[in-house]
Enzyme design. Sequence first.
Site, short mmCIF file in Angstrom:
data_model
loop_
_atom_site.label_atom_id
_atom_site.label_comp_id
_atom_site.label_asym_id
_atom_site.label_seq_id
_atom_site.Cartn_x
_atom_site.Cartn_y
_atom_site.Cartn_z
N GLN A 261 -13.86 2.84 0.20
CA GLN A 261 -13.43 1.91 -1.54
C GLN A 261 -13.96 1.93 -2.25
O GLN A 261 -15.31 2.31 -2.55
CB GLN A 261 -13.76 0.69 -0.40
CG GLN A 261 -12.59 0.54 0.94
CD GLN A 261 -10.99 -0.02 0.82
OE1 GLN A 261 -10.61 -0.61 -0.53
NE2 GLN A 261 -10.61 -0.57 2.03
N ASN A 368 -5.78 0.79 9.00
CA ASN A 368 -6.10 1.00 7.79
C ASN A 368 -5.68 1.89 6.56
O ASN A 368 -5.83 2.55 6.59
CB ASN A 368 -7.53 -0.07 7.38
CG ASN A 368 -7.70 0.49 5.81
OD1 ASN A 368 -6.84 -0.31 5.25
ND2 ASN A 368 -9.11 0.80 5.23
N CYS A 396 -2.88 -2.57 1.82
CA CYS A 396 -3.41 -2.27 0.48
C CYS A 396 -1.92 -2.96 0.01
O CYS A 396 -1.46 -3.63 -1.75
CB CYS A 396 -3.54 -1.76 -0.01
SG CYS A 396 -3.20 -0.17 -0.01
N GLU A 442 -6.63 -7.30 -0.36
CA GLU A 442 -6.25 -6.49 0.29
C GLU A 442 -5.85 -7.02 1.35
O GLU A 442 -5.91 -8.70 1.64
CB GLU A 442 -7.26 -5.93 1.68
CG GLU A 442 -8.03 -4.18 0.57
CD GLU A 442 -7.53 -3.07 1.30
OE1 GLU A 442 -6.09 -3.69 1.46
OE2 GLU A 442 -7.85 -1.92 0.81
#
Length: 449
Positions: A261, A368, A396, A442
């Site tokens: 990230q 994810n 996202c 997100e």
Amino acid sequence: MAFLCLRLVEYVKISSLFALRKPYFLFSTKTTIEAEQDKLLAKKQRRKSQKKHLWSDNLSWEERLADAVTPLWRLSYDEQLELKQKHQEKVLSQLVDHLPGVDGNPKTVGFYLGTGKQGNIVCVNGDHLLNMPEKHKLVARCYQDFIRQSSLDPCLLFHAGGHWREVTVRTNAKGHTMAIVYFHPQTLSPEEVSVHKADLVDYFTRGPGSVCQLDSLFFQESSMTRCSHEESPYQLLYGQPHIYEKVLGFKFRVSPDAFFQVNQAAAEVLYATLRDLISPNTEKLGTSTDTLLDVCCGTGAIGITASPRVEKVIGIELIEQAVEDAVHNTALNNVLNCQFVSGKAEAVLPGVMVDLSCSGGGLTAVVNPARAGLHYRVVRALRNQPSIRRLIYVSCKPDGEAMRNFRELCCPPDPQKKLTGEAFSPTLAVPVDMFPHTPHCELVLLFER
């Protein structure tokens, strides 16, 4: 962890001035030019019809000669100048389309604006951007200076030649900096490439670029637009092979090819949110988790930060370097209940699910994925595994391909699509702002059944 891609682009500045109706004119935007051209076209079409009409009315030979030799003679001189100016603007706008750029230098480092389809791509320096760390701006400026003094051209379009491509800059909370330079070898020999690599190292270690104080300088040469470390190895030219970041008290090693990230402070909020959903307060959301299945696990951040609250973590990741980082990170943090598997999730997951179904116990999955969402086979495997009672989806771009995944998880059983398992229901949504100053965030969605 901060992350940035910068691209190279060639451009030429047009400085010629035209003394027509006015002493000079500046370039208009393409939209303005097109609007003016539309008006002009309408005028010309009206005049054409008038000319046809006049010709059919038996123009004199003198008028016909005047139309052939001085076709604008019927317009006032102001109208003639306006017509010529608009025509030159059209010509120059087409030229700008083929030579993108804004500051007149043939090489620049910045961000693309516009699209290839519309033919209006330009490259703009990002020094004024609020979400770009100062260290990144410094590296970008120095890299731009380096390529401007290099004898090699930038590579914008592969078929057009050129060598210098993108630079990626990664920094951590302590300011440690990794730069990755991407290079197209074209027809250069390995010996010739080595000369330019040496120049790059010299510039950033002993030359003007030493002001960046790079901790790592990587180099990847490839004729493909994107490729992994396995396809074309990242070459460490200088410094340390990794940088490290700390999140929720855990330390993570990050390789040049691994995802992490970009916003460390926001990442802590995200991972804390996920940790609470993975192993919630039993009074609110049910029983604690025995096993966590972490799909698209990257360097293992989600599984490792949640590891104290679960019996076992199994992570799946495509990028081999990221899996190596994840395994290293478990040892680095003395975490003993995490296992990581390398491979495509759609290929690895069915076998993992068979093993998990045999072991029994409660199972929570967290996914994810990238913006493209999950492969349909991954969705099918998750949906058809009855032991998964809770699934956490981190997206996202929830309004993109992820929406298709949401529908497949929640739709009635569909034997034709091989979605035979009990449907999930969305029960909780938590948006987390990972990208300040942009419309993106997100979205964490909890599905239960």
